[in-house]
Motif scaffolding. Structure first.
Motif, mmCIF file in Angstrom:
data_model
loop_
_atom_site.group_PDB
_atom_site.id
_atom_site.type_symbol
_atom_site.label_atom_id
_atom_site.label_comp_id
_atom_site.label_asym_id
_atom_site.label_seq_id
_atom_site.Cartn_x
_atom_site.Cartn_y
_atom_site.Cartn_z
ATOM 1 N N ASN A 1 -38.743 52.176 -1.953
ATOM 2 C CA ASN A 1 -37.538 51.165 -1.884
ATOM 3 C C ASN A 1 -37.989 49.739 -2.417
ATOM 4 N N LYS A 2 -39.498 49.651 -2.380
ATOM 5 C CA LYS A 2 -40.047 48.508 -2.635
ATOM 6 C C LYS A 2 -40.912 48.447 -4.147
ATOM 7 N N ALA A 3 -40.185 49.397 -4.963
ATOM 8 C CA ALA A 3 -40.974 49.817 -6.420
ATOM 9 C C ALA A 3 -41.363 48.584 -6.928
ATOM 10 N N GLY A 4 -42.899 48.817 -7.234
ATOM 11 C CA GLY A 4 -43.309 47.698 -7.921
ATOM 12 C C GLY A 4 -43.921 46.415 -7.541
ATOM 13 N N LYS A 5 -43.558 46.206 -6.119
ATOM 14 C CA LYS A 5 -43.873 45.081 -5.239
ATOM 15 C C LYS A 5 -45.408 45.198 -5.035
ATOM 16 N N ILE A 6 -46.055 43.879 -5.107
ATOM 17 C CA ILE A 6 -47.518 43.929 -4.712
ATOM 18 C C ILE A 6 -47.674 43.063 -3.459
ATOM 19 N N TRP A 7 -48.108 43.877 -2.526
ATOM 20 C CA TRP A 7 -48.342 43.183 -1.257
ATOM 21 C C TRP A 7 -49.861 43.116 -0.828
ATOM 22 N N VAL A 8 -50.411 41.840 -0.623
ATOM 23 C CA VAL A 8 -51.638 41.268 -0.329
ATOM 24 C C VAL A 8 -51.863 41.350 1.160
ATOM 25 N N TYR A 9 -52.880 41.825 1.565
ATOM 26 C CA TYR A 9 -53.276 41.873 2.856
ATOM 27 C C TYR A 9 -54.575 41.079 3.155
ATOM 28 N N TYR A 10 -54.293 40.151 4.056
ATOM 29 C CA TYR A 10 -55.534 39.100 4.220
ATOM 30 C C TYR A 10 -55.763 38.927 5.489
ATOM 31 N N GLY A 11 -57.118 38.642 5.766
ATOM 32 C CA GLY A 11 -57.932 38.402 7.050
ATOM 33 C C GLY A 11 -57.555 36.785 7.202
ATOM 34 N N ALA A 12 -57.133 36.393 8.498
ATOM 35 C CA ALA A 12 -56.870 35.204 8.813
ATOM 36 C C ALA A 12 -57.959 34.661 10.020
ATOM 37 N N ALA A 13 -58.830 33.549 9.730
ATOM 38 C CA ALA A 13 -59.672 33.132 10.690
ATOM 39 C C ALA A 13 -60.470 34.008 11.267
ATOM 40 N N ASP A 14 -60.858 35.275 10.701
ATOM 41 C CA ASP A 14 -61.566 36.027 11.259
ATOM 42 C C ASP A 14 -61.017 36.659 12.390
ATOM 43 N N SER A 15 -59.720 36.477 12.726
ATOM 44 C CA SER A 15 -59.068 36.721 14.155
ATOM 45 C C SER A 15 -57.872 37.676 14.008
ATOM 46 N N GLY A 16 -57.436 38.154 12.607
ATOM 47 C CA GLY A 16 -56.170 38.769 12.557
ATOM 48 C C GLY A 16 -55.878 39.000 11.120
ATOM 49 N N VAL A 17 -54.661 39.757 10.959
ATOM 50 C CA VAL A 17 -54.497 40.139 9.579
ATOM 51 C C VAL A 17 -52.865 39.635 8.993
ATOM 52 N N GLY A 18 -52.778 39.024 7.873
ATOM 53 C CA GLY A 18 -51.753 38.577 7.582
ATOM 54 C C GLY A 18 -51.236 39.275 6.254
ATOM 55 N N LEU A 19 -49.639 39.055 5.714
ATOM 56 C CA LEU A 19 -49.167 39.972 4.720
ATOM 57 C C LEU A 19 -48.463 38.837 3.774
ATOM 58 N N ALA A 20 -48.738 39.058 2.638
ATOM 59 C CA ALA A 20 -48.105 38.055 1.577
ATOM 60 C C ALA A 20 -47.699 39.124 0.368
ATOM 61 N N GLU A 21 -46.686 38.696 -0.406
ATOM 62 C CA GLU A 21 -46.224 39.306 -1.530
ATOM 63 C C GLU A 21 -46.738 38.509 -2.689
ATOM 64 N N LEU A 22 -47.073 39.279 -3.812
ATOM 65 C CA LEU A 22 -47.663 38.412 -5.306
ATOM 66 C C LEU A 22 -46.586 38.638 -6.013
ATOM 67 N N ILE A 23 -45.758 37.480 -6.496
ATOM 68 C CA ILE A 23 -44.661 37.504 -7.118
ATOM 69 C C ILE A 23 -45.020 36.874 -8.861
ATOM 70 N N ALA A 24 -44.856 37.498 -9.861
ATOM 71 C CA ALA A 24 -44.820 37.109 -11.344
ATOM 72 C C ALA A 24 -43.246 36.493 -11.314
ATOM 73 N N GLU A 25 -43.862 35.185 -12.010
ATOM 74 C CA GLU A 25 -42.560 34.412 -12.318
ATOM 75 C C GLU A 25 -42.222 34.476 -13.958
#
Length: 362
Positions: free
Chosen positions: A338-362
């Motif tokens: 249900n998220k077909a084609g979406k690119i999710w980016v997992y990233y470390g934050a301040a060496d203390s946790g993990v954040g999540l963002a989506e890469l969107i092509a315009e």
């Protein structure tokens, strides 16, 4: 190069240090961050870097590391009197030898929705050789030829090098060994052969001459690497500032201090998309993109002029190592989800946790 945005999907970390249990009795988890990521059996798997250390002892520096005992690499703890002068809590020189004050390993976590993860209580990869004696850090995962290739930074007293492990099921692991010697790190393996060769991006570390930069290497077997070529480096330029101090002060200052490849390159209609990190002279890390030619990835088609993601939220600015967003894991959801084609980016934050963002092509 088409335009992209990197938008946070949540404004809180999806994983925090407090979510991870220590591996060893008497140890504390100091950080859980910088995850590799992949899709496996309808789940999102991530390999967290987990940094652990023995509980603090008043008046002492307590250091975990691997040493050979009767020819067997064994976890030991060294204790030294705490210096009276200020010192870096992460790296310290004692009696002329440099030590890390924590020991990192890779911990597996899994999720069906990509946001809520169950974290294994035991390591997936723990330091097991003398070239890993100071820890295993910052993995990348590439699925290729029916296998998951895991590259990681293997740290010892000789510096950081690049290790390789391979798995098909995330249960049994073939530890291939070190494929690039120190000093090197930030290896991202391409997910298919190019012109009949395996290829990877890596970051040799420089000293008196040169600046950190991203290089390309190729291999006939995925183990022995050569034909190393410079691809791109930080564009920040030092200039002479007040009081004779060199300062980086231009539009590319955000990548003028350090640079390195992130997750495995992703093939698009335009070429190979590469997520990379840049750091400025204050060691603040941001994320950006480069586009490489499909058939000749040593040729750059385009690069970000400004970061797509900077450390802006409180949990990205404050932590074990402040002011860091650092990605070495992303996924593209399959067409049957249900998220077909979406690119999710997992990233470390301040060496203390993990954040999540989506890469969107315009």
């Amino acid at each position: 190069m088409r335009s992209y945005q990197l938008q946070r999907l949540v404004d809180q970390p999806i994983l925090q240090t407090s979510d991870v249990k220590p591996t060893i009795a008497g140890f504390d988890v100091l950080g859980a961050f910088n995850p590799a990521a992949c899709l496996f059996n309808n789940e999102v798997l991530i390999l967290l870097r987990v940094a652990e250390a023995p509980k603090a002892e008043k008046g002492y520096i307590v250091i975990p590391l691997i040493e050979e005992q009767d020819g067997v690499p064994t976890l030991i703890i060294k204790r030294f009197p705490e210096p009276s002068e200020p010192y870096d809590p992460r790296v310290i020189t004692i009696q002329g030898k440099v030590y890390l004050t924590s020991l990192s390993h890779l911990r597996l976590a899994r999720s069906t929705d990509g946001i809520h993860f169950t974290i294994d209580e035991k390591p997936f990869l723990f330091p097991a050789r003398m070239d890993e004696s100071y820890g295993i850090e910052d993995a990348r995962i590439t699925f290729m030829e029916g296998k998951y290739w895991i590259t990681y930074t293997a740290v010892s007293e000789h510096g950081p090098g690049v290790g390789l492990a391979v798995t098909t099921d995330f249960i049994t692991v073939d530890r291939v060994g070190m494929i690039l010697p120190p000093p090197n790190k930030d290896v991202a393996l391409f997910p298919q052969k190019i012109n009949g060769k395996y290829m990877l991006l890596h970051r040799p570390m420089v000293s008196e001459i040169g600046k950190p930069s991203v290089w390309l290497a190729e291999s006939a077997d995925g183990i022995h690497w050569g034909n190393h070529r410079f691809v791109f480096g930080g564009r920040g330029r030092p200039h002479q500032g007040p009081a004779g101090q060199e300062r980086i002060n231009n539009q590319f200052a955000w990548e003028g201090g350090k640079i390195g490849a992130g997750p495995e390159p992703m093939l698009t209609d335009d070429g190979w998309l590469v997520c990379y990190h840049g750091a400025d002279e204050t060691h603040a890390y941001s994320l950006a993109l480069a586009l490489l030619d499909r058939d000749d990835p040593s040729r750059i088609i385009g690069r970000s002029d400004t970061p797509l993601l900077r450390p802006e939220l409180s949990w990205e600015r404050d932590g074990f190592f402040p002011n860091v967003v650092f990605s070495n894991g992303w996924i593209q959801w399959p067409d049957n989800s249900n998220k077909a084609g979406k690119i999710w980016v997992y990233y470390g934050a301040a060496d203390s946790g993990v954040g999540l963002a989506e890469l969107i092509a315009e």
